[in-house]
Motif scaffolding. Structure first.
Motif, mmCIF file in Angstrom:
data_model
loop_
_atom_site.group_PDB
_atom_site.id
_atom_site.type_symbol
_atom_site.label_atom_id
_atom_site.label_comp_id
_atom_site.label_asym_id
_atom_site.label_seq_id
_atom_site.Cartn_x
_atom_site.Cartn_y
_atom_site.Cartn_z
ATOM 1 N N GLN A 157 -64.469 6.029 9.033
ATOM 2 C CA GLN A 157 -65.007 6.182 7.678
ATOM 3 C C GLN A 157 -66.069 5.105 7.413
ATOM 4 O O GLN A 157 -66.028 4.404 6.412
ATOM 5 C CB GLN A 157 -63.861 6.064 6.660
ATOM 6 C CG GLN A 157 -62.648 6.919 6.964
ATOM 7 C CD GLN A 157 -62.920 8.412 6.814
ATOM 8 O OE1 GLN A 157 -63.955 8.807 6.297
ATOM 9 N NE2 GLN A 157 -61.992 9.237 7.277
ATOM 10 N N ASP A 158 -67.011 4.960 8.341
ATOM 11 C CA ASP A 158 -68.003 3.893 8.244
ATOM 12 C C ASP A 158 -69.301 4.336 7.586
ATOM 13 O O ASP A 158 -70.288 3.605 7.564
ATOM 14 C CB ASP A 158 -68.297 3.336 9.642
ATOM 15 C CG ASP A 158 -68.808 4.412 10.593
ATOM 16 O OD1 ASP A 158 -68.692 5.608 10.258
ATOM 17 O OD2 ASP A 158 -69.320 4.056 11.668
ATOM 18 N N HIS A 159 -69.301 5.549 7.044
ATOM 19 C CA HIS A 159 -70.509 6.061 6.419
ATOM 20 C C HIS A 159 -70.084 7.012 5.306
ATOM 21 O O HIS A 159 -69.151 7.800 5.467
ATOM 22 C CB HIS A 159 -71.363 6.796 7.456
ATOM 23 C CG HIS A 159 -72.752 7.089 6.988
ATOM 24 N ND1 HIS A 159 -73.045 8.115 6.127
ATOM 25 C CD2 HIS A 159 -73.945 6.472 7.272
ATOM 26 C CE1 HIS A 159 -74.349 8.138 5.900
ATOM 27 N NE2 HIS A 159 -74.916 7.157 6.580
ATOM 28 N N ALA A 160 -70.769 6.923 4.165
ATOM 29 C CA ALA A 160 -70.393 7.757 3.015
ATOM 30 C C ALA A 160 -70.433 9.237 3.365
ATOM 31 O O ALA A 160 -69.577 10.018 2.935
ATOM 32 C CB ALA A 160 -71.326 7.454 1.841
ATOM 33 N N SER A 161 -71.419 9.636 4.160
ATOM 34 C CA SER A 161 -71.538 11.033 4.545
ATOM 35 C C SER A 161 -70.358 11.482 5.403
ATOM 36 O O SER A 161 -69.811 12.575 5.217
ATOM 37 C CB SER A 161 -72.847 11.258 5.314
ATOM 38 O OG SER A 161 -72.881 12.559 5.859
ATOM 39 N N ARG A 162 -69.945 10.629 6.338
ATOM 40 C CA ARG A 162 -68.821 10.983 7.198
ATOM 41 C C ARG A 162 -67.528 11.059 6.385
ATOM 42 O O ARG A 162 -66.669 11.916 6.620
ATOM 43 C CB ARG A 162 -68.669 9.981 8.346
ATOM 44 C CG ARG A 162 -67.576 10.388 9.331
ATOM 45 C CD ARG A 162 -67.459 9.451 10.506
ATOM 46 N NE ARG A 162 -68.519 9.680 11.467
ATOM 47 C CZ ARG A 162 -69.527 8.855 11.686
ATOM 48 N NH1 ARG A 162 -69.612 7.728 11.022
ATOM 49 N NH2 ARG A 162 -70.444 9.133 12.571
ATOM 50 N N LEU A 163 -67.366 10.155 5.432
ATOM 51 C CA LEU A 163 -66.182 10.181 4.570
ATOM 52 C C LEU A 163 -66.148 11.465 3.751
ATOM 53 O O LEU A 163 -65.106 12.127 3.642
ATOM 54 C CB LEU A 163 -66.184 8.967 3.640
ATOM 55 C CG LEU A 163 -65.054 8.896 2.595
ATOM 56 C CD1 LEU A 163 -63.701 8.884 3.277
ATOM 57 C CD2 LEU A 163 -65.226 7.676 1.708
ATOM 58 N N SER A 164 -67.278 11.831 3.189
ATOM 59 C CA SER A 164 -67.354 13.053 2.397
ATOM 60 C C SER A 164 -67.076 14.283 3.254
ATOM 61 O O SER A 164 -66.348 15.203 2.841
ATOM 62 C CB SER A 164 -68.738 13.166 1.753
ATOM 63 O OG SER A 164 -68.864 14.375 1.040
ATOM 64 N N ALA A 165 -67.645 14.302 4.469
ATOM 65 C CA ALA A 165 -67.435 15.433 5.381
ATOM 66 C C ALA A 165 -65.983 15.532 5.808
ATOM 67 O O ALA A 165 -65.408 16.629 5.874
ATOM 68 C CB ALA A 165 -68.341 15.290 6.602
ATOM 69 N N SER A 166 -65.382 14.400 6.089
ATOM 70 C CA SER A 166 -63.974 14.370 6.490
ATOM 71 C C SER A 166 -63.087 14.925 5.387
ATOM 72 O O SER A 166 -62.159 15.703 5.640
ATOM 73 C CB SER A 166 -63.560 12.940 6.838
ATOM 74 O OG SER A 166 -62.190 12.874 7.164
ATOM 75 N N ASN A 167 -63.380 14.548 4.150
ATOM 76 C CA ASN A 167 -62.601 15.053 3.012
ATOM 77 C C ASN A 167 -62.762 16.560 2.845
ATOM 78 O O ASN A 167 -61.794 17.272 2.547
ATOM 79 C CB ASN A 167 -63.019 14.340 1.724
ATOM 80 C CG ASN A 167 -62.559 12.900 1.688
ATOM 81 O OD1 ASN A 167 -61.600 12.527 2.374
ATOM 82 N ND2 ASN A 167 -63.223 12.063 0.893
ATOM 83 N N ALA A 168 -63.990 17.052 3.061
ATOM 84 C CA ALA A 168 -64.241 18.496 2.946
ATOM 85 C C ALA A 168 -63.492 19.265 4.023
ATOM 86 O O ALA A 168 -62.926 20.344 3.766
ATOM 87 C CB ALA A 168 -65.746 18.771 3.048
ATOM 88 N N CYS A 169 -63.458 18.704 5.233
ATOM 89 C CA CYS A 169 -62.747 19.355 6.344
ATOM 90 C C CYS A 169 -61.243 19.361 6.100
ATOM 91 O O CYS A 169 -60.551 20.356 6.370
ATOM 92 C CB CYS A 169 -63.062 18.640 7.655
ATOM 93 S SG CYS A 169 -64.754 18.870 8.231
ATOM 94 N N LEU A 170 -60.729 18.247 5.599
ATOM 95 C CA LEU A 170 -59.297 18.167 5.323
ATOM 96 C C LEU A 170 -58.909 19.143 4.215
ATOM 97 O O LEU A 170 -57.869 19.813 4.295
ATOM 98 C CB LEU A 170 -58.934 16.737 4.935
ATOM 99 C CG LEU A 170 -57.440 16.417 4.804
ATOM 100 C CD1 LEU A 170 -56.703 16.712 6.101
ATOM 101 C CD2 LEU A 170 -57.236 14.960 4.405
ATOM 102 N N LYS A 171 -59.747 19.235 3.205
ATOM 103 C CA LYS A 171 -59.495 20.178 2.111
ATOM 104 C C LYS A 171 -59.463 21.607 2.648
ATOM 105 O O LYS A 171 -58.593 22.411 2.275
ATOM 106 C CB LYS A 171 -60.586 20.037 1.050
ATOM 107 C CG LYS A 171 -60.399 20.917 -0.185
ATOM 108 C CD LYS A 171 -61.477 20.611 -1.220
ATOM 109 C CE LYS A 171 -61.257 21.389 -2.516
ATOM 110 N NZ LYS A 171 -61.481 22.833 -2.322
ATOM 111 N N PHE A 172 -60.400 21.928 3.536
ATOM 112 C CA PHE A 172 -60.413 23.273 4.128
ATOM 113 C C PHE A 172 -59.118 23.527 4.905
ATOM 114 O O PHE A 172 -58.518 24.600 4.788
ATOM 115 C CB PHE A 172 -61.617 23.444 5.050
ATOM 116 C CG PHE A 172 -61.561 24.704 5.880
ATOM 117 C CD1 PHE A 172 -61.928 25.919 5.335
ATOM 118 C CD2 PHE A 172 -61.112 24.656 7.197
ATOM 119 C CE1 PHE A 172 -61.853 27.086 6.091
ATOM 120 C CE2 PHE A 172 -61.038 25.811 7.961
ATOM 121 C CZ PHE A 172 -61.405 27.034 7.399
#
Length: 310
Positions: free
Chosen positions: A135-150
């Motif tokens: 989680q070293d980048h805001a974009s990666r954190l946001s993408a990770s959250n979107a994937c987990l939500k899916f």
């Protein structure tokens, strides 16, 4: 020649054998789990115990192996991974076997692994976890959250909405879809991860051996399909229209979600699909494909350091 019966009688009279039998009998009857069974099942008579001494000996031997379990792979029992239990059936003694805890865990792990299929995907991707996504980048954190939500909300057969992960090389897009697949396992949802360039290449080869339909059916029927690195393949009209187009249309009709990863955004992928190997430009056909993709995915941009250069 002595009859078998007389030979057995003679054998039973052998003092050494008799002494050994009595020792084994005492060991069997003094085994704590057998004593507990007797206390809990008074309907099982002493006669029934005596008549089933060989079953009790088998039970004791196998159950002691479980007491000092050396692990499933080294299980010395007659049926590896199966544990004996004593049962009373209308006063009759019987021994039954059932999978032990380690066997049940191993079977469950195999079942879960069977829920994730893959074509041309590295092993480490199949073992991916959201816990290990950096989680070293805001974009990666946001993408990770979107994937987990899916992964938590995907509903194959009811909702065909998937994800479109796009970004530059090496930012972890493929790893994230591996993590999605493993989260889906916990919900008993199967998935298939397909490296698109190799799959499309394989489909061309399948023309010669007549397995095109078989391979397409396997992919298009996946509960959750993940097409990795779409756009990296060499485009042909047949692949675009008769393979990708057919797969996406079927999944649309069956409400089966599809997740994509690509180095292209929507517009860039549309331009890529418009060009064929023969040099022609077919913008309308590419637009038709992209309408299906756009309509049924949420775009997720992934940015950050290139993991492949670290």
């Amino acid at each position: 020649m002595n009859s078998i019966r007389s030979s057995l009688d003679q054998f039973m009279k052998n003092k050494d054998w008799r002494r050994r039998y009595e020792e084994l009998r005492e060991e069997v009857l003094s085994y704590p789990k057998i004593q507990t069974f007797q206390q809990e099942h008074p309907e099982v008579t002493e006669e029934a115990m005596e008549n089933n001494m060989m079953k009790l000996f088998e039970y004791k031997r196998e159950r002691q192996n479980c007491d000092t379990c050396p692990g499933l792979e080294n299980c010395p029992n007659m049926m590896q991974g199966y544990q004996p239990e004593l049962y009373s059936d209308t006063g009759q003694l019987t021994v039954r076997y059932h999978p032990c805890r380690l066997k049940q865990q191993a079977d469950e792990q195999k079942r879960q692994q069977s829920l994730i299929q893959s074509m041309h995907i590295p092993k480490e991707i199949l073992e991916a976890s959201f816990d290990d996504v950096e989680q070293d980048h805001a974009s990666r954190l946001s993408a990770s959250n979107a994937c987990l939500k899916f992964a938590f909300e995907a509903n194959p057969g009811e909702d065909a909405t998937g994800l479109y992960l796009h970004g530059k090389f090496g930012v972890g897009k493929t790893y994230m879809i591996g993590a999605i697949a493993n989260e889906l396992v916990a919900r008993d949802i199967s998935s298939m991860i397909v490296y698109a360039p190799d799959f499309f290449r394989e489909m061309k080869q399948a023309l010669s051996d007549g397995t095109v339909q078989e391979k397409m059916d396997e992919v298009k029927n996946a509960e959750v399909l993940m097409l990795d690195d779409i756009g990296a393949e060499t485009t042909s009209a047949w692949i675009r229209d008769d393979v990708l187009g057919v797969i996406l249309q079927y999944r649309l009709m069956q409400k089966l979600p599809t997740v994509y990863t690509s180095n292209y955004d929507y517009d860039e992928l549309e331009n890529h699909l418009a060009y064929s190997q023969k040099g022609g430009i077919e913008e309308l056909k590419a637009k038709r494909i992209m309408e299906r993709v756009k309509h049924l995915t949420v775009p997720v941009f992934v940015d950050g350091k290139n993991r492949r250069e670290m």
